[in-house]
Design a protein around this motif. Structure first.
Motif, mmCIF file in Angstrom:
data_model
loop_
_atom_site.group_PDB
_atom_site.id
_atom_site.type_symbol
_atom_site.label_atom_id
_atom_site.label_comp_id
_atom_site.label_asym_id
_atom_site.label_seq_id
_atom_site.Cartn_x
_atom_site.Cartn_y
_atom_site.Cartn_z
ATOM 1 N N LEU A 1 -22.188 -11.585 -87.114
ATOM 2 C CA LEU A 1 -20.931 -11.846 -88.673
ATOM 3 C C LEU A 1 -19.411 -11.300 -88.323
ATOM 4 C CD1 LEU A 1 -23.327 -9.428 -90.084
ATOM 5 C CD2 LEU A 1 -23.300 -11.759 -91.111
ATOM 6 N N PHE A 2 -19.442 -10.032 -86.983
ATOM 7 C CA PHE A 2 -17.902 -9.664 -87.082
ATOM 8 C C PHE A 2 -17.175 -10.896 -86.528
ATOM 9 C CE2 PHE A 2 -19.423 -5.345 -87.579
ATOM 10 C CZ PHE A 2 -18.753 -4.528 -88.102
ATOM 11 N N ARG A 3 -17.828 -11.660 -85.614
ATOM 12 C CA ARG A 3 -16.983 -12.664 -85.198
ATOM 13 C C ARG A 3 -17.223 -14.128 -85.479
ATOM 14 N NH1 ARG A 3 -13.151 -10.564 -82.692
ATOM 15 N NH2 ARG A 3 -12.559 -12.545 -81.679
ATOM 16 N N SER A 4 -17.902 -14.328 -86.743
ATOM 17 C CA SER A 4 -17.952 -15.280 -87.855
ATOM 18 C C SER A 4 -18.004 -16.147 -87.688
ATOM 19 C CB SER A 4 -16.163 -15.710 -88.003
ATOM 20 O OG SER A 4 -16.214 -15.093 -89.076
ATOM 21 N N ILE A 5 -19.334 -16.175 -86.172
ATOM 22 C CA ILE A 5 -20.353 -17.018 -85.732
ATOM 23 C C ILE A 5 -20.290 -18.288 -86.006
ATOM 24 C CG2 ILE A 5 -21.599 -17.876 -83.740
ATOM 25 C CD1 ILE A 5 -19.795 -16.645 -82.530
ATOM 26 N N PRO A 6 -21.006 -17.985 -87.509
ATOM 27 C CA PRO A 6 -21.544 -18.791 -87.954
ATOM 28 C C PRO A 6 -20.932 -19.975 -88.621
ATOM 29 C CG PRO A 6 -22.421 -17.053 -88.972
ATOM 30 C CD PRO A 6 -21.628 -16.731 -87.945
ATOM 31 N N VAL A 7 -19.560 -19.769 -89.377
ATOM 32 C CA VAL A 7 -18.491 -20.164 -89.895
ATOM 33 C C VAL A 7 -18.196 -20.981 -88.380
ATOM 34 C CG1 VAL A 7 -16.169 -20.071 -90.262
ATOM 35 C CG2 VAL A 7 -17.500 -18.605 -91.451
ATOM 36 N N LEU A 8 -17.739 -20.782 -87.586
ATOM 37 C CA LEU A 8 -17.256 -20.979 -86.702
ATOM 38 C C LEU A 8 -18.065 -22.335 -86.178
ATOM 39 C CD1 LEU A 8 -16.458 -18.411 -84.103
ATOM 40 C CD2 LEU A 8 -14.512 -20.124 -85.075
ATOM 41 N N ARG A 9 -19.594 -22.446 -85.859
ATOM 42 C CA ARG A 9 -20.457 -23.314 -85.763
ATOM 43 C C ARG A 9 -20.946 -24.666 -86.783
ATOM 44 N NH1 ARG A 9 -23.088 -25.247 -81.629
ATOM 45 N NH2 ARG A 9 -25.013 -26.214 -82.667
ATOM 46 N N ASP A 10 -19.968 -24.454 -88.779
ATOM 47 C CA ASP A 10 -20.143 -24.882 -89.016
ATOM 48 C C ASP A 10 -18.960 -25.713 -89.069
ATOM 49 O OD1 ASP A 10 -21.820 -23.966 -90.460
ATOM 50 O OD2 ASP A 10 -20.838 -23.063 -91.889
ATOM 51 N N LEU B 1 -10.152 -12.323 -86.638
ATOM 52 C CA LEU B 1 -11.776 -11.714 -86.520
ATOM 53 C C LEU B 1 -11.986 -10.428 -86.771
ATOM 54 C CD1 LEU B 1 -13.295 -14.828 -84.796
ATOM 55 C CD2 LEU B 1 -13.183 -14.312 -87.022
ATOM 56 N N SER B 2 -12.667 -9.932 -87.242
ATOM 57 C CA SER B 2 -12.982 -8.188 -87.270
ATOM 58 C C SER B 2 -13.930 -8.499 -86.067
ATOM 59 C CB SER B 2 -13.856 -7.563 -88.254
ATOM 60 O OG SER B 2 -15.092 -8.192 -88.528
ATOM 61 N N THR B 3 -13.725 -6.666 -85.184
ATOM 62 C CA THR B 3 -14.139 -6.123 -84.390
ATOM 63 C C THR B 3 -15.627 -4.924 -84.402
ATOM 64 O OG1 THR B 3 -12.774 -4.262 -83.833
ATOM 65 C CG2 THR B 3 -12.841 -7.126 -82.938
ATOM 66 N N ALA C 1 -22.459 1.434 -76.947
ATOM 67 C CA ALA C 1 -22.095 1.587 -75.689
ATOM 68 C C ALA C 1 -21.327 -0.152 -75.802
ATOM 69 C CB ALA C 1 -23.193 0.635 -74.991
ATOM 70 N N LEU C 2 -20.937 -0.676 -77.359
ATOM 71 C CA LEU C 2 -20.256 -1.750 -77.938
ATOM 72 C C LEU C 2 -18.738 -1.396 -78.458
ATOM 73 C CD1 LEU C 2 -22.671 -4.769 -78.238
ATOM 74 C CD2 LEU C 2 -21.611 -4.445 -76.224
ATOM 75 N N GLY C 3 -18.397 0.027 -78.807
ATOM 76 C CA GLY C 3 -17.237 0.789 -78.794
ATOM 77 C C GLY C 3 -17.620 1.223 -80.644
ATOM 78 N N GLY C 4 -19.407 1.110 -81.107
ATOM 79 C CA GLY C 4 -18.726 0.946 -82.298
ATOM 80 C C GLY C 4 -19.471 2.555 -82.591
ATOM 81 N N LYS C 5 -18.792 3.319 -84.110
ATOM 82 C CA LYS C 5 -19.090 4.259 -84.641
ATOM 83 C C LYS C 5 -20.744 4.259 -85.184
ATOM 84 C CE LYS C 5 -14.198 5.343 -84.805
ATOM 85 N NZ LYS C 5 -13.104 5.510 -85.653
#
Length: 314
Positions: free
Chosen positions: A109-118, A130-132, A156-160
């Protein structure tokens, strides 16, 4: 007698026999066999055929489920209570896999992978803003072992991360803020990603509905990795179609399998994950060590792991 509602692999069966050498261990290969064998069973391990055979149980003391969620079994809660049957579940067995899948959905979702695949399928080269996940504010609704595992990976990935637990007041676990029933909804306007990992009980039906979704920012994402029905799927669809949410990824649904005609399939901002957070496995199963450990505890008269609270439903 110990009745297995699954066909054990040789090593697992040998381990069960070594744990309970004085007990007969039998396997039900059909519903008819299960209904006949359960009459003399003290212990049942495994789900298959259990509900169909439960009315025939006369000596049953303990049932070990191989599922984390036991909402289907608890449709017969009164019968279980009347027969004084202890029910244990597979809580914790799939936490690592489910948490990993949750992170995959969040990153998609954050990196819009489905959009990129489409766009790849259409041969479109298009750069995006893109968001992180790093630096985002995530709110996990359901603070059991799964919610805690997801929180550790996001951190671990820097999210809160903040959590929502089934208690009235707010509290803290280390640096983690946990919100109770009084205040958690006040956090929704500050949330970038809402992650739902609730058990399915009468109290959690549509726990996340129109009001909660409306309180989220229009840039927010929603992920449901828990149980179908805890999120109002149609309210989510309406929020996304109305431009009030950025997107969602759902591993569970109110109706499964999701009907081919369901409008969620055609909504490009909802990523459909067909209940694969816990993926197919076998013939070795990840719950086998739990079954073995709990059987040892039962025969020693010790407290069992993952006892289901009939009042809470999990």
């Amino acid at each position: 007698m110990i009745l297995l509602m699954y066909e054990p692999v040789p090593d697992h069966l040998q381990k069960l026999k070594s744990i309970a050498p004085d007990h007969e261990i039998v396997t039900a290969f059909s519903e008819e066999e299960a209904q006949r064998l359960i009459e003399n069973a003290e212990i049942v391990l495994g789900n298959r055929y259990f509900l169909q055979s439960l009315p025939f149980a006369k000596k049953l003391s303990w049932m070990q489920s191989n599922s984390v969620g036991v909402d289907l079994i608890l449709k017969e809660k009164q019968s279980l209570v009347d027969k004084s049957i202890i029910l244990t579940c597979a809580r914790g067995v799939y936490d690592a896999e489910l948490a990993e899948h949750t992170i995959a959905l969040l990153l998609s979702l954050f990196r819009s992978i489905p959009v990129l695949r489409d766009e790849q399928n259409k041969g479109i080269w298009q750069r995006h803003r893109l968001s992180t996940l790093h630096g985002s504010q995530c709110l996990i609704v359901g603070w059991g072992s799964l919610g805690q595992k997801i929180a550790s990976l996001i951190t671990a990935l820097g999210g809160k991360v903040a959590g929502v637990r089934n208690q009235p007041d707010d509290s803290k676990e280390g640096e983690m803020m946990l919100y109770g029933s009084k205040n958690w909804r006040q956090q929704l306007p500050l949330t970038d990603a809402l992650i739902i990992c609730l058990p399915k009980t009468p109290e959690t039906y549509h726990f996340i509905g129109k009001e909660e979704l409306r309180a989220l920012p229009t840039s927010a994402f929603v992920v449901n990795i828990g149980r179908g029905g805890t999120l109002d799927d149609m309210a989510l669809l309406e929020a996304i179609q109305g431009g009030n949410l950025a997107g969602a990824a759902l591993d569970v649904f109110e109706e499964e399998p999701l009907p081919a005609t369901h409008p969620i399939w055609k909504e490009s901002k909802i990523f459909v994950s067909p209940h694969v957070g816990r993926s197919l496995e076998g013939p070795d199963f990840r719950w086998q060590p739990l079954f073995e450990q709990n059987l040892e505890r039962y025969l020693r008269g010790e407290a069992l792991l993952n006892v289901v609270n009939y009042q809470k439903g999990y």
